[in-house]
Design an enzyme around this catalytic site. Structure first.
Site, PDB file in Angstrom:
ATOM      1  N   TYR A  53      18.896  66.710  20.347  1.00 32.37           N
ATOM      2  CA  TYR A  53      19.437  68.006  19.925  1.00 32.37           C
ATOM      3  C   TYR A  53      18.804  68.465  18.609  1.00 32.37           C
ATOM      4  O   TYR A  53      18.632  67.692  17.679  1.00 32.37           O
ATOM      5  CB  TYR A  53      20.952  67.947  19.777  1.00 32.37           C
ATOM      6  CG  TYR A  53      21.693  67.779  21.083  1.00 32.37           C
ATOM      7  CD1 TYR A  53      21.051  67.923  22.306  1.00 32.37           C
ATOM      8  CD2 TYR A  53      23.054  67.478  21.101  1.00 32.37           C
ATOM      9  CE1 TYR A  53      21.740  67.765  23.498  1.00 32.37           C
ATOM     10  CE2 TYR A  53      23.748  67.318  22.285  1.00 32.37           C
ATOM     11  CZ  TYR A  53      23.078  67.459  23.483  1.00 32.37           C
ATOM     12  OH  TYR A  53      23.764  67.298  24.661  1.00 32.37           O
ATOM     13  N   GLY A 224      34.727  84.968  29.791  1.00 31.16           N
ATOM     14  CA  GLY A 224      35.390  86.261  29.709  1.00 31.16           C
ATOM     15  C   GLY A 224      34.541  87.404  29.213  1.00 31.16           C
ATOM     16  O   GLY A 224      34.966  88.556  29.226  1.00 31.16           O
TER      17      GLY A 224
END
EC number: 1.-.-.-
Length: 326
Positions: A53, A224
């Site tokens: 990462y 959403g």
């Protein structure tokens, strides 16, 4: 915060796992520190990272940020159940021809030392194989991990992105050595990606592995905002995914409105409702996102709501049990 056991171990972890993949990439160090403090203050003590990462030339940056946070003191390290991963090359010039993907004894030893140094710690609670290594024999892989467990540098071993038969093979080889073997599998799992239900989840249940779900919001599609985003800002791939799942996402949004809950939290609550799942990984980019997400553990989905979600996002397998995939 709720807690559960990490697979068949006696170690308890939070039902939400803090994912750190954005640290140093989309989230700067200062904000990352605030997110980790906020997570710990709210009872999230299970943190996940990986030596790759930071990505590319910055591989290892995320671990370094976490290490700097630990170094601030305040018992931060002592309070965290830390998970990291090994497999990918991290552009270490000293690796020479061994700067490649894999799980050789050489690589596990060297890359663990690198992770410990960056994380400013002397041990890792959960050391995970980021991917399956089809080249290195299991005798060598398990010898490497056993050595690190005996040394006290690693407590438990986990896997990531394994197929069901990989889990079974790994455990069978570990049992031959009278070694504990795997305790977790980290796998892609969400309302939109339920392939794991065919083989991986049944295998994990049988073997006593806890499953940690990555991408529980399907790359943000279940968050959403996908349907509300500006079409002009979407990549072609993203636009195609939204169109492919538009009807499902619209129905999901309507159901969440009826429940009075945010889409992201319902999607996480659905993952949490599966007894095989230890925790979904949440990857907030901001403190505000983290605060919103924590509410997911408070949502209880009854059988009728679970049935409705299953109707919107049907699982795999067809008419035959688990599709007889093996």
């Amino acid at each position: 915060m709720e807690y559960t056991y990490l697979g068949r171990t006696g170690l308890r972890v939070s039902r939400l796992c803090l994912g750190t993949m954005n640290f140093g990439v989309d989230t700067d160090e200062k904000t990352a520190f605030r997110i980790m403090d906020e997570a710990l203050d709210n009872g999230i003590q299970f943190f996940d990272t990986a030596n790759i990462y930071g990505w590319g030339k910055n591989a290892g940056l995320t671990e370094s940020i976490i290490g700097k946070w630990f170094a601030q003191g305040g018992q931060r390290r002592e309070k965290v159940v830390l998970a990291t991963k090994v497999y990918e090359p991290i552009s270490d010039p000293n690796d020479g021809p061994n700067d490649m993907r894999g799980l050789s004894l050489y690589k596990i030893r060297r890359h663990l030392e690198g992770s410990l140094k960056r994380l400013q710690t002397d041990h890792i609670e959960l050391y995970q194989m980021h991917h399956i290594d089809r080249r290195t024999p299991w005798d060598e892989i398990w010898e490497a991990f056993e050595t690190q467990v005996r040394s006290g540098k690693v407590d438990y071993i986990g896997s990531s992105n394994f197929a069901g038969w990989h889990l079974v093979k790994a455990q069978a080889e570990a049992e031959k050595r009278r070694f504990m073997g795997l305790v977790t599998e980290q796998h892609k799992y969400s309302l939109l990606e339920r392939t794991a239900e065919m083989e991986v989840l049944p295998a994990a249940r049988d073997l006593g592995l806890g499953v940690v779900a990555w991408s529980p919001l399907a790359g943000g599609l279940l968050g959403g905002k996908a349907l509300k985003s500006n079409a002009g800002t979407r990549t072609a791939k993203r636009a195609d995914l939204i169109e492919k799942h538009r009807l499902q996402l619209e129905k999901f949004s309507d159901l969440c409105k009826e429940l009075g809950e945010k889409e992201a939290n319902v999607a996480l609550a659905w993952v949490l409702a599966n007894p095989v799942l230890t925790a979904p990984i949440i990857g907030p980019r901001t403190v505000e996102q983290l605060r919103d997400t924590i509410k997911a553990v408070e949502i209880s989905l009854d059988k009728e709501i679970l049935r409705m979600l299953n109707d919107i996002f049907p699982g795999p397998g067809g008419e035959t049990p688990e599709a007889y995939a093996w």
